[in-house]
Design an enzyme around this catalytic site. Structure first.
Site, PDB file in Angstrom:
ATOM      1  N   LYS A  78       0.826  -1.212   0.000  1.00  0.00           N
ATOM      2  CA  LYS A  78       0.000   0.000   0.000  1.00  0.00           C
ATOM      3  C   LYS A  78       0.862   1.265   0.000  1.00  0.00           C
ATOM      4  O   LYS A  78       0.604   2.201  -0.743  1.00  0.00           O
ATOM      5  CB  LYS A  78      -0.956   0.020   1.204  1.00  0.00           C
ATOM      6  CG  LYS A  78      -1.932  -1.157   1.225  1.00  0.00           C
ATOM      7  CD  LYS A  78      -3.006  -1.012   2.307  1.00  0.00           C
ATOM      8  CE  LYS A  78      -2.476  -1.079   3.725  1.00  0.00           C
ATOM      9  NZ  LYS A  78      -1.996  -2.411   4.126  1.00  0.00           N
ATOM     10  N   ARG A 130     -10.150   0.642   8.837  1.00  0.00           N
ATOM     11  CA  ARG A 130      -9.715  -0.715   9.134  1.00  0.00           C
ATOM     12  C   ARG A 130     -10.772  -1.496   9.912  1.00  0.00           C
ATOM     13  O   ARG A 130     -10.547  -2.662  10.233  1.00  0.00           O
ATOM     14  CB  ARG A 130      -8.467  -0.614   9.988  1.00  0.00           C
ATOM     15  CG  ARG A 130      -7.294  -1.469   9.491  1.00  0.00           C
ATOM     16  CD  ARG A 130      -6.132  -1.048  10.283  1.00  0.00           C
ATOM     17  NE  ARG A 130      -4.921  -1.743  10.199  1.00  0.00           N
ATOM     18  CZ  ARG A 130      -3.821  -1.245   9.618  1.00  0.00           C
ATOM     19  NH1 ARG A 130      -3.877  -0.120   8.933  1.00  0.00           N
ATOM     20  NH2 ARG A 130      -2.704  -1.898   9.719  1.00  0.00           N
ATOM     21  N   ARG A 132      11.320  -6.561   5.777  1.00  0.00           N
ATOM     22  CA  ARG A 132      11.223  -5.114   5.970  1.00  0.00           C
ATOM     23  C   ARG A 132      11.862  -4.688   7.290  1.00  0.00           C
ATOM     24  O   ARG A 132      12.495  -3.640   7.379  1.00  0.00           O
ATOM     25  CB  ARG A 132       9.737  -4.724   5.932  1.00  0.00           C
ATOM     26  CG  ARG A 132       9.454  -3.254   6.013  1.00  0.00           C
ATOM     27  CD  ARG A 132       7.997  -2.968   5.746  1.00  0.00           C
ATOM     28  NE  ARG A 132       7.141  -3.363   6.868  1.00  0.00           N
ATOM     29  CZ  ARG A 132       5.841  -3.121   6.916  1.00  0.00           C
ATOM     30  NH1 ARG A 132       5.235  -2.536   5.917  1.00  0.00           N
ATOM     31  NH2 ARG A 132       5.130  -3.494   7.964  1.00  0.00           N
ATOM     32  N   ARG A 155      10.694  -3.621  10.323  1.00  0.00           N
ATOM     33  CA  ARG A 155      10.230  -2.575  11.232  1.00  0.00           C
ATOM     34  C   ARG A 155      10.101  -3.184  12.618  1.00  0.00           C
ATOM     35  O   ARG A 155      10.020  -4.396  12.755  1.00  0.00           O
ATOM     36  CB  ARG A 155       8.867  -2.089  10.724  1.00  0.00           C
ATOM     37  CG  ARG A 155       8.561  -0.652  11.001  1.00  0.00           C
ATOM     38  CD  ARG A 155       7.328  -0.227  10.253  1.00  0.00           C
ATOM     39  NE  ARG A 155       6.133  -0.939  10.723  1.00  0.00           N
ATOM     40  CZ  ARG A 155       4.999  -0.965  10.050  1.00  0.00           C
ATOM     41  NH1 ARG A 155       4.893  -0.359   8.884  1.00  0.00           N
ATOM     42  NH2 ARG A 155       3.961  -1.619  10.538  1.00  0.00           N
ATOM     43  N   ARG A 178      -1.143  -9.532  13.259  1.00  0.00           N
ATOM     44  CA  ARG A 178      -1.659  -8.487  12.362  1.00  0.00           C
ATOM     45  C   ARG A 178      -2.462  -9.100  11.220  1.00  0.00           C
ATOM     46  O   ARG A 178      -3.478  -8.551  10.806  1.00  0.00           O
ATOM     47  CB  ARG A 178      -0.504  -7.640  11.805  1.00  0.00           C
ATOM     48  CG  ARG A 178       0.269  -6.912  12.890  1.00  0.00           C
ATOM     49  CD  ARG A 178       0.671  -5.497  12.525  1.00  0.00           C
ATOM     50  NE  ARG A 178       1.463  -5.353  11.318  1.00  0.00           N
ATOM     51  CZ  ARG A 178       2.774  -5.577  11.238  1.00  0.00           C
ATOM     52  NH1 ARG A 178       3.467  -5.960  12.290  1.00  0.00           N
ATOM     53  NH2 ARG A 178       3.414  -5.377  10.108  1.00  0.00           N
TER      54      ARG A 178
HETATM   55  P1  ADP Z   1       0.666  -2.718   8.584  1.00  0.00           P
HETATM   56  O1  ADP Z   1      -0.082  -2.411   7.308  1.00  0.00           O
HETATM   57  O2  ADP Z   1       1.993  -3.323   8.320  1.00  0.00           O
HETATM   58  O3  ADP Z   1      -0.141  -3.452   9.604  1.00  0.00           O
HETATM   59  P2  ADP Z   1       0.429   0.048   9.420  1.00  0.00           P
HETATM   60  O4  ADP Z   1       1.591   0.937   9.305  1.00  0.00           O
HETATM   61  O5  ADP Z   1      -0.727   0.307   8.532  1.00  0.00           O
HETATM   62  O6  ADP Z   1       1.079  -1.367   9.219  1.00  0.00           O
HETATM   63  O7  ADP Z   1      -0.109  -0.011  10.935  1.00  0.00           O
HETATM   64  C1  ADP Z   1       0.729  -0.311  12.007  1.00  0.00           C
HETATM   65  C2  ADP Z   1      -0.110  -0.424  13.286  1.00  0.00           C
HETATM   66  O8  ADP Z   1      -0.765   0.831  13.545  1.00  0.00           O
HETATM   67  C3  ADP Z   1      -1.256  -1.444  13.213  1.00  0.00           C
HETATM   68  O9  ADP Z   1      -0.816  -2.745  13.539  1.00  0.00           O
HETATM   69  C4  ADP Z   1      -2.239  -0.866  14.252  1.00  0.00           C
HETATM   70  O10 ADP Z   1      -1.846  -1.144  15.563  1.00  0.00           O
HETATM   71  C5  ADP Z   1      -2.088   0.631  14.047  1.00  0.00           C
HETATM   72  N1  ADP Z   1      -3.071   1.188  13.078  1.00  0.00           N
HETATM   73  C6  ADP Z   1      -2.789   1.744  11.862  1.00  0.00           C
HETATM   74  N2  ADP Z   1      -3.909   2.157  11.249  1.00  0.00           N
HETATM   75  C7  ADP Z   1      -4.942   1.849  12.067  1.00  0.00           C
HETATM   76  C8  ADP Z   1      -6.350   2.007  12.003  1.00  0.00           C
HETATM   77  N3  ADP Z   1      -6.952   2.569  10.952  1.00  0.00           N
HETATM   78  N4  ADP Z   1      -7.094   1.572  13.054  1.00  0.00           N
HETATM   79  C9  ADP Z   1      -6.521   1.000  14.119  1.00  0.00           C
HETATM   80  N5  ADP Z   1      -5.205   0.820  14.257  1.00  0.00           N
HETATM   81  C10 ADP Z   1      -4.406   1.236  13.248  1.00  0.00           C
END
Ligand code: ADP
Length: 181
Positions: free
Chosen positions: A13, A88, A127, A129, A140
């Site tokens: 994404k 989400r 990656r 992180r 996740r």
């Molecule tokens: P990834 O796509 O690798 O899971 P993101 O960078 O999108 O990583 O998100 C990292 C973390 O941030 C998620 O695991 C969650 O804890 C939190 N997060 C991100 N976006 C949201 C959202 N829209 N609602 C709830 N938690 C979120």
């Protein structure tokens, strides 16, 4: 123009967002990036969010919705928004619809990047992180299936969903997206 990039962690994404925002002059709103910035600045929101992020759980809807509302209301001079990692949950999707109705806008397309779990895990592990360890990744992906995937039907029913295979090259995925847009 309002686009949503949808897909599991590791689907690409962020990479596609960089290309899309340039092409269409959109403000890229990645909730993951915004949250990580809040964490590194040690803000109240960041402190609150960190415990969820470290375990691969979702941050509460209230925090996320408030955060997005602030960003939308404080932004001027863009062609539109590109949401990445948001919504989400069904309740975030409903809140987004309400926010958009209030400002007379609507979602144009939801771009769903489809990638197999084993490819995702490999990508995330390479990656590196801080939340990219095997246990958190598994959580996740489970959280994605249980809480996020149901939104797909929400958008499918409104004919906004573009399903794109996300396991080919960056350029191929990008040209497929542009073709369908
Ligand atoms: P990834 O796509 O690798 O899971 P993101 O960078 O999108 O990583 O998100 C990292 C973390 O941030 C998620 O695991 C969650 O804890 C939190 N997060 C991100 N976006 C949201 C959202 N829209 N609602 C709830 N938690 C979120």
């Amino acid at each position: 123009m309002i686009l949503i990039l949808f897909g599991p962690p590791g689907a690409g994404k962020g990479t596609q967002a960089d290309l899309l925002k340039e092409k269409h002059n959109l403000l890229h709103l990645s909730t993951g990036d915004i949250l990580r910035e809040e964490v590194s600045n040690n803000t109240q929101l960041g402190i609150e969010a960190k415990k969820f992020m470290d375990s691969g759980e979702l941050v509460t809807d209230d925090l996320i919705i408030g955060m997005i509302k602030n960003k939308i209301e404080s932004t001027t001079n863009v062609n539109g928004f590109l949401f990445d990692g948001f919504p989400r949950t069904i309740s975030q999707a409903e809140a987004l619809d309400l926010m958009l109705i209030e400002s007379n806008k609507e979602i144009d397309k939801v771009i769903s990047l489809e990638v197999d779990d084993n490819v995702l895990t490999k990508r995330l592990l390479s990656r590196g992180r801080s939340d990219d360890n095997e246990i958190t990744i598994k959580n996740r992906l489970d959280v994605y299936k249980n809480q996020t995937l149901p939104i797909k039907d929400f958008y499918k029913n409104s004919n906004k969903l573009l399903e794109i295979k996300g396991d080919s090259s960056i350029e191929e995925v990008s040209s497929e997206i542009e073709k369908l847009l």
